[in-house]
Design a protein around this motif. Structure first.
Motif, PDB file in Angstrom:
ATOM      1  N   LEU A 306       0.852  -1.184   0.000  1.00 53.30           N
ATOM      2  CA  LEU A 306       0.000   0.000   0.000  1.00 53.30           C
ATOM      3  C   LEU A 306       0.890   1.236   0.000  1.00 53.30           C
ATOM      4  N   PRO A 307       0.711   2.159  -0.954  1.00 55.07           N
ATOM      5  CA  PRO A 307       1.538   3.371  -0.985  1.00 55.07           C
ATOM      6  C   PRO A 307       1.499   4.114   0.351  1.00 55.07           C
ATOM      7  N   GLY A 308       2.691   4.445   0.835  1.00 49.20           N
ATOM      8  CA  GLY A 308       2.793   5.160   2.099  1.00 49.20           C
ATOM      9  C   GLY A 308       3.011   4.267   3.295  1.00 49.20           C
ATOM     10  N   CYS A 309       3.100   2.943   3.065  1.00 44.46           N
ATOM     11  CA  CYS A 309       3.277   2.019   4.178  1.00 44.46           C
ATOM     12  C   CYS A 309       4.244   0.909   3.775  1.00 44.46           C
ATOM     13  N   ALA A 310       4.715   0.170   4.755  1.00 47.29           N
ATOM     14  CA  ALA A 310       5.555  -0.987   4.479  1.00 47.29           C
ATOM     15  C   ALA A 310       4.686  -2.136   3.969  1.00 47.29           C
ATOM     16  N   GLN A 311       5.334  -3.170   3.429  1.00 43.38           N
ATOM     17  CA  GLN A 311       4.560  -4.298   2.924  1.00 43.38           C
ATOM     18  C   GLN A 311       3.753  -4.924   4.050  1.00 43.38           C
ATOM     19  N   ARG A 312       4.362  -5.070   5.216  1.00 39.57           N
ATOM     20  CA  ARG A 312       3.591  -5.446   6.410  1.00 39.57           C
ATOM     21  C   ARG A 312       3.177  -4.141   7.071  1.00 39.57           C
ATOM     22  N   CYS A 313       1.964  -3.760   6.828  1.00 34.93           N
ATOM     23  CA  CYS A 313       1.475  -2.435   7.226  1.00 34.93           C
ATOM     24  C   CYS A 313       0.722  -2.528   8.545  1.00 34.93           C
ATOM     25  N   PRO A 314       1.110  -1.763   9.564  1.00 39.96           N
ATOM     26  CA  PRO A 314       0.335  -1.752  10.810  1.00 39.96           C
ATOM     27  C   PRO A 314      -1.137  -1.464  10.512  1.00 39.96           C
ATOM     28  N   LEU A 315      -2.024  -2.166  11.198  1.00 38.41           N
ATOM     29  CA  LEU A 315      -3.446  -2.021  10.925  1.00 38.41           C
ATOM     30  C   LEU A 315      -3.906  -0.575  11.083  1.00 38.41           C
ATOM     31  N   VAL A 316      -3.407   0.113  12.106  1.00 38.62           N
ATOM     32  CA  VAL A 316      -3.827   1.501  12.325  1.00 38.62           C
ATOM     33  C   VAL A 316      -3.404   2.377  11.149  1.00 38.62           C
ATOM     34  N   ASP A 317      -2.219   2.113  10.584  1.00 36.83           N
ATOM     35  CA  ASP A 317      -1.751   2.878   9.425  1.00 36.83           C
ATOM     36  C   ASP A 317      -2.547   2.505   8.179  1.00 36.83           C
ATOM     37  N   PHE A 318      -2.843   1.223   8.046  1.00 36.12           N
ATOM     38  CA  PHE A 318      -3.648   0.772   6.907  1.00 36.12           C
ATOM     39  C   PHE A 318      -5.005   1.479   6.903  1.00 36.12           C
ATOM     40  N   LEU A 319      -5.625   1.549   8.062  1.00 33.15           N
ATOM     41  CA  LEU A 319      -6.928   2.202   8.159  1.00 33.15           C
ATOM     42  C   LEU A 319      -6.816   3.697   7.878  1.00 33.15           C
ATOM     43  N   GLN A 320      -5.762   4.323   8.406  1.00 34.20           N
ATOM     44  CA  GLN A 320      -5.602   5.768   8.216  1.00 34.20           C
ATOM     45  C   GLN A 320      -5.328   6.100   6.752  1.00 34.20           C
ATOM     46  N   LEU A 321      -4.474   5.334   6.102  1.00 41.52           N
ATOM     47  CA  LEU A 321      -4.108   5.610   4.713  1.00 41.52           C
ATOM     48  C   LEU A 321      -5.260   5.375   3.749  1.00 41.52           C
ATOM     49  N   THR A 322      -6.164   4.487   4.105  1.00 44.75           N
ATOM     50  CA  THR A 322      -7.285   4.194   3.207  1.00 44.75           C
ATOM     51  C   THR A 322      -8.535   5.001   3.535  1.00 44.75           C
ATOM     52  N   ASP A 323      -8.483   5.805   4.593  1.00 41.85           N
ATOM     53  CA  ASP A 323      -9.652   6.617   4.969  1.00 41.85           C
ATOM     54  C   ASP A 323     -10.170   7.501   3.834  1.00 41.85           C
ATOM     55  N   PRO A 324      -9.278   8.165   3.065  1.00 43.45           N
ATOM     56  CA  PRO A 324      -9.779   9.085   2.032  1.00 43.45           C
ATOM     57  C   PRO A 324     -10.619   8.422   0.946  1.00 43.45           C
ATOM     58  N   ILE A 325     -10.527   7.108   0.790  1.00 41.31           N
ATOM     59  CA  ILE A 325     -11.271   6.449  -0.286  1.00 41.31           C
ATOM     60  C   ILE A 325     -12.464   5.657   0.239  1.00 41.31           C
ATOM     61  N   ILE A 326     -12.811   5.877   1.503  1.00 40.57           N
ATOM     62  CA  ILE A 326     -13.959   5.185   2.091  1.00 40.57           C
ATOM     63  C   ILE A 326     -15.155   6.129   2.122  1.00 40.57           C
ATOM     64  N   PRO A 327     -16.243   5.778   1.453  1.00 43.91           N
ATOM     65  CA  PRO A 327     -17.416   6.663   1.474  1.00 43.91           C
ATOM     66  C   PRO A 327     -18.061   6.671   2.852  1.00 43.91           C
ATOM     67  N   GLN A 328     -18.477   7.860   3.289  1.00 45.36           N
ATOM     68  CA  GLN A 328     -19.163   7.984   4.571  1.00 45.36           C
ATOM     69  C   GLN A 328     -20.670   7.792   4.420  1.00 45.36           C
ATOM     70  N   ASP A 329     -21.185   8.239   3.276  1.00 41.57           N
ATOM     71  CA  ASP A 329     -22.605   8.080   2.969  1.00 41.57           C
ATOM     72  C   ASP A 329     -22.709   7.939   1.458  1.00 41.57           C
ATOM     73  N   TRP A 330     -22.662   6.682   0.975  1.00 46.47           N
ATOM     74  CA  TRP A 330     -22.558   6.430  -0.461  1.00 46.47           C
ATOM     75  C   TRP A 330     -23.712   7.060  -1.229  1.00 46.47           C
ATOM     76  N   GLU A 331     -24.917   6.909  -0.755  1.00 52.46           N
ATOM     77  CA  GLU A 331     -26.066   7.443  -1.478  1.00 52.46           C
ATOM     78  C   GLU A 331     -26.005   8.964  -1.561  1.00 52.46           C
ATOM     79  N   ARG A 332     -25.593   9.619  -0.496  1.00 55.52           N
ATOM     80  CA  ARG A 332     -25.479  11.074  -0.526  1.00 55.52           C
ATOM     81  C   ARG A 332     -24.363  11.512  -1.459  1.00 55.52           C
ATOM     82  N   GLU A 333     -23.206  10.822  -1.394  1.00 52.56           N
ATOM     83  CA  GLU A 333     -22.084  11.194  -2.239  1.00 52.56           C
ATOM     84  C   GLU A 333     -22.366  10.915  -3.711  1.00 52.56           C
ATOM     85  N   CYS A 334     -23.308  10.029  -3.984  1.00 52.61           N
ATOM     86  CA  CYS A 334     -23.658   9.724  -5.369  1.00 52.61           C
ATOM     87  C   CYS A 334     -24.560  10.793  -5.992  1.00 52.61           C
ATOM     88  N   GLN A 335     -25.089  11.689  -5.171  1.00 54.03           N
ATOM     89  CA  GLN A 335     -25.952  12.720  -5.720  1.00 54.03           C
ATOM     90  C   GLN A 335     -25.123  13.764  -6.449  1.00 54.03           C
TER      91      GLN A 335
END
Length: 388
Positions: A306-335
């Motif tokens: 995962l860009p920005g992390c080591a191949q063995r990526c700490p779970l907390v870092d994995f979650l933080q690095l992928t936060d920007p691509i996780i929809p908070q409200d898909w139906e609202r963001e689709c409008q």
């Protein structure tokens, strides 16, 4: 190295069924080859996780989910036949080296996790329209216009475009894989160009323009579920004790996910590909995530970072690095944002309101003048009176 605490994997495409345009005589042959590919994948996973997964099937440690298509359901079932050959009492018939293992699905009309692109999503469609007007897309169309016209003439398919040419390539590639004769016009150079255009078609779906926002509306939906499952597995108080969660899906599923993770290599995933997530509990009791991709039979899966992390990526870092691509409200963001139309509506309402306000003022003024006249006063015309 610590053993994986939980395993989550994404199954890719297979040759379980031929593409729609393939010759009818190849259907049975393709089905058998697809089954063999998925069975081989199951066997390789059995070898990889020997000692982690039970040698015999245990319904408490595995959950399998598939899209509601014959080919993906068949792929999952055949894969499980290789992963969990029956042992001891599980052999209900000594002549059958197979046992039933549940594969869960939902109706295609209700699929909101594994079939991409997800729809309806007006904002995604708007992004696709913008992508069609991007310099990269328009240049690619101009560069391949003559080739696309040739393919249309040779196949009899109308309106062959960068977005539809994948149908032609899939059919020809399927037949080529099974040593079937190809039409004379399909030279090695033609196949190479068709493959390049299909790969570009994947880029069009999930990249080229506004990749991160497309990821939130597409692959990020699946990644959000994977993150949830990783977090649950790392939670000691969670009742979940699954060791393996498997998804049987499509090539676009893999591309959408890998594009969201920004690990896509720009090429079509081969049949029976497999994207693997492994969750580890390290010696310091913290958790980390590793990703692997199996895209070739007979070889071990290769690591993905995962860009920005080591191949063995700490779970907390994995979650933080992928936060920007996780929809908070898909139906609202689709409008679709309607700033321009909303402005016009506001202006129109303001004008109408102003006119109505002036009319009310005018009416009140007239009423006030009428009521302000003295009681009993009556104007009498002096017409005809004598002058002094």
């Amino acid at each position: 190295m610590a053993a994986p605490l939980a395993l989550l994997l994404l199954l890719g495409i297979s040759l379980a069924l031929a593409p729609p345009l393939a010759q009818a005589r190849s259907l049975r042959f393709v089905t058998l080859v697809g089954m063999l590919q998925q069975w081989d994948l199951g066997q390789s996973l059995r070898k990889r996780y020997h000692g982690f997964l039970n040698a015999s099937y245990n319904r408490q440690e595995i959950f399998v989910r598939s899209t509601d298509y014959d080919r993906t359901l068949m792929s999952a079932e055949t894969n499980l036949a290789g992963l969990y050959p029956p042992q001891g009492q599980q052999m209900f018939n000594p002549n059958v080296s197979w046992q039933p293992i549940p594969v869960h699905t939902v109706p295609d009309s209700g699929e909101r996790l594994l079939k991409f692109p997800l729809s309806p999503c007006p904002r995604y469609e708007q992004l696709q329209k913008e992508t069609r007007h991007s310099a990269e897309y328009m240049n690619k169309t101009r560069q391949n216009l003559e080739f696309l016209e040739m393919v249309a003439n040779q196949t009899g398919i109308q309106d062959v475009s960068l977005e539809s040419v994948w149908n032609v390539y899939d059919t020809l590639f399927c037949e080529q894989t099974h040593k079937l004769p190809l039409p004379q016009w399909v030279t090695p150079d033609v196949m190479t160009q068709l493959k390049q255009l299909k790969d570009f078609g994947f880029e069009f779906l999930f990249g080229i323009h506004q990749r991160v926002e497309k990821a939130r509306l597409q692959g990020g939906v699946l990644l959000a579920q994977i993150r949830k499952n990783l977090t649950l597995a790392a939670n000691a108080s969670s009742p979940q004790r699954l060791k393996l969660l498997a998804y049987s899906a499509h090539d676009t599923t893999l591309v959408a996910l890998q594009m969201a993770l920004n690990v896509y290599n720009g090429r079509q995933a081969p049949y029976a590909s497999c994207h693997i997530f492994e969750l580890y509990q390290d010696n310091d009791s913290n958790f980390s995530v590793e990703m692997f991709f199996r895209n070739e039979s007979g070889r071990e899966p290769f690591p993905l970072t995962l860009p920005g992390c080591a191949q063995r990526c700490p779970l907390v870092d994995f979650l933080q690095l992928t936060d920007p691509i996780i929809p908070q409200d898909w139906e609202r963001e689709c409008q679709v944002a309607r700033d321009g139309q909303d402005t016009e509506l506001i202006v129109a309402l303001a004008v109408c309101g102003s006119i109505l306000f002036l009319l009310i003022i005018l009416l009140l003024t007239v009423l006030f003048r009428i009521q302000s006249q003295p009681p009993g006063y009556r104007h009498v015309s002096n017409e005809g009176e004598e002058q002094p």
